[in-house]
Design a protein around this motif. Structure first.
Motif, PDB file in Angstrom:
ATOM      1  N   LYS A  65      11.651  51.291  26.284  1.00  0.00           N
ATOM      2  CA  LYS A  65      11.011  51.275  27.560  1.00  0.00           C
ATOM      3  C   LYS A  65      11.959  51.360  28.775  1.00  0.00           C
ATOM      4  O   LYS A  65      11.760  52.104  29.509  1.00  0.00           O
ATOM      5  N   GLU A  66      12.762  50.537  28.744  1.00  0.00           N
ATOM      6  CA  GLU A  66      14.081  50.430  29.969  1.00  0.00           C
ATOM      7  C   GLU A  66      14.682  51.664  29.816  1.00  0.00           C
ATOM      8  O   GLU A  66      14.810  52.228  30.977  1.00  0.00           O
ATOM      9  N   GLN A  67      14.843  52.267  28.637  1.00  0.00           N
ATOM     10  CA  GLN A  67      15.770  53.316  28.503  1.00  0.00           C
ATOM     11  C   GLN A  67      14.956  54.496  29.127  1.00  0.00           C
ATOM     12  O   GLN A  67      15.592  55.541  29.674  1.00  0.00           O
ATOM     13  N   ARG A  68      13.665  54.736  28.788  1.00  0.00           N
ATOM     14  CA  ARG A  68      12.782  55.695  29.677  1.00  0.00           C
ATOM     15  C   ARG A  68      12.928  55.689  31.021  1.00  0.00           C
ATOM     16  O   ARG A  68      12.716  56.645  31.860  1.00  0.00           O
ATOM     17  N   SER A  69      13.110  54.516  31.635  1.00  0.00           N
ATOM     18  CA  SER A  69      12.927  54.298  33.216  1.00  0.00           C
ATOM     19  C   SER A  69      14.717  54.504  33.766  1.00  0.00           C
ATOM     20  O   SER A  69      14.706  54.239  34.813  1.00  0.00           O
ATOM     21  N   GLY A  70      15.394  54.599  32.708  1.00  0.00           N
ATOM     22  CA  GLY A  70      16.806  55.217  33.225  1.00  0.00           C
ATOM     23  C   GLY A  70      17.673  53.837  33.070  1.00  0.00           C
ATOM     24  O   GLY A  70      19.074  54.092  33.507  1.00  0.00           O
ATOM     25  N   LYS A  71      17.382  52.890  32.714  1.00  0.00           N
ATOM     26  CA  LYS A  71      18.394  51.782  32.220  1.00  0.00           C
ATOM     27  C   LYS A  71      19.094  51.931  31.207  1.00  0.00           C
ATOM     28  O   LYS A  71      18.239  51.891  29.850  1.00  0.00           O
ATOM     29  N   ILE A  72      20.463  52.123  30.851  1.00  0.00           N
ATOM     30  CA  ILE A  72      21.021  52.358  29.596  1.00  0.00           C
ATOM     31  C   ILE A  72      21.865  51.180  29.471  1.00  0.00           C
ATOM     32  O   ILE A  72      22.422  50.621  30.033  1.00  0.00           O
ATOM     33  N   ARG A  73      21.739  50.608  28.078  1.00  0.00           N
ATOM     34  CA  ARG A  73      22.312  49.744  27.640  1.00  0.00           C
ATOM     35  C   ARG A  73      23.226  49.995  26.649  1.00  0.00           C
ATOM     36  O   ARG A  73      22.960  50.646  25.395  1.00  0.00           O
ATOM     37  N   PRO A  74      24.585  49.805  26.626  1.00  0.00           N
ATOM     38  CA  PRO A  74      25.538  50.199  25.734  1.00  0.00           C
ATOM     39  C   PRO A  74      25.444  49.652  24.336  1.00  0.00           C
ATOM     40  O   PRO A  74      24.956  48.430  24.041  1.00  0.00           O
TER      41      PRO A  74
END
Length: 185
Positions: free
Chosen positions: A124-133
């Motif tokens: 869900k975060e990645q869809r909103s633009g927050k990328i976690r390595p």
């Protein structure tokens, strides 16, 4: 300074939230800080502000070791302050000095989540633009399970108490923390 286990909860002690990424540390920390009238600090945000770029960039250009070094310095500095709600990075417990520094003046709450719930929140975060390595380069669910296998013991050793956030709202987690603080230890 008295050992944490011998101190009752008071208004000066920090509340530090630990747990895997997407366990709710930042969201819960903000609500908790607002409800308790405290300042909120997210160690990852402090690092990003200091470095002038996202964690993903720090890790991709300088590596995890550099990131962990900065994180250690930030936690050492923050842990000397009082009356804070602190959201730590998911890997902060890897370094024993981080845990030692936090324990000097904080109740440490482990926000725990099931691997599937954590993966869902991360997507869900990645869809909103927050990328976690990535930590391992593996499939996200495999990575979460592998990392939790090594970190769960560290989270448990550091924690004053544990709250499973898998089926709770942010507000419910904050309320659970508030209800446990005077009773902890």
């Amino acid at each position: 300074m008295l050992e944490r286990a011998n101190r009752p909860f008071d208004d000066e002690m920090n509340i530090a939230l630990i747990g895997y990424r997407c366990s709710g540390k930042t969201a819960v920390g903000k609500v908790l800080a607002r409800q308790l009238g405290r300042d909120f600090l997210d160690t990852d945000s402090v690092i990003e502000g200091h470095e002038g770029c996202p964690i993903e960039t720090i890790v991709s250009t300088r590596g995890w070791e550099h990131f962990r070094s900065i994180e250690k310095s930030v936690i050492e500095r923050i842990s000397r302050q009082e009356n804070l709600v602190i959201a730590t990075g998911g890997g902060a417990v890897i370094d024993k000095e981080n845990v030692t520094n936090l324990k000097q003046n904080a109740w440490i709450i482990w926000l725990k989540g099931s691997p599937r719930v954590l993966k869902s929140r991360m997507e869900k975060e990645q869809r909103s633009g927050k990328i976690r390595p990535s930590l391992t380069g593996a499939d996200p669910l495999v990575e979460i399970s592998q990392v939790l296998d090594t970190r769960n013991r560290l989270y448990a050793q550091a924690a004053t108490f544990v709250i499973d956030t898998s089926a709770l709202t942010v507000e419910e987690v904050a309320a659970a923390i508030i209800s446990k603080l005077p009773k902890a230890m």
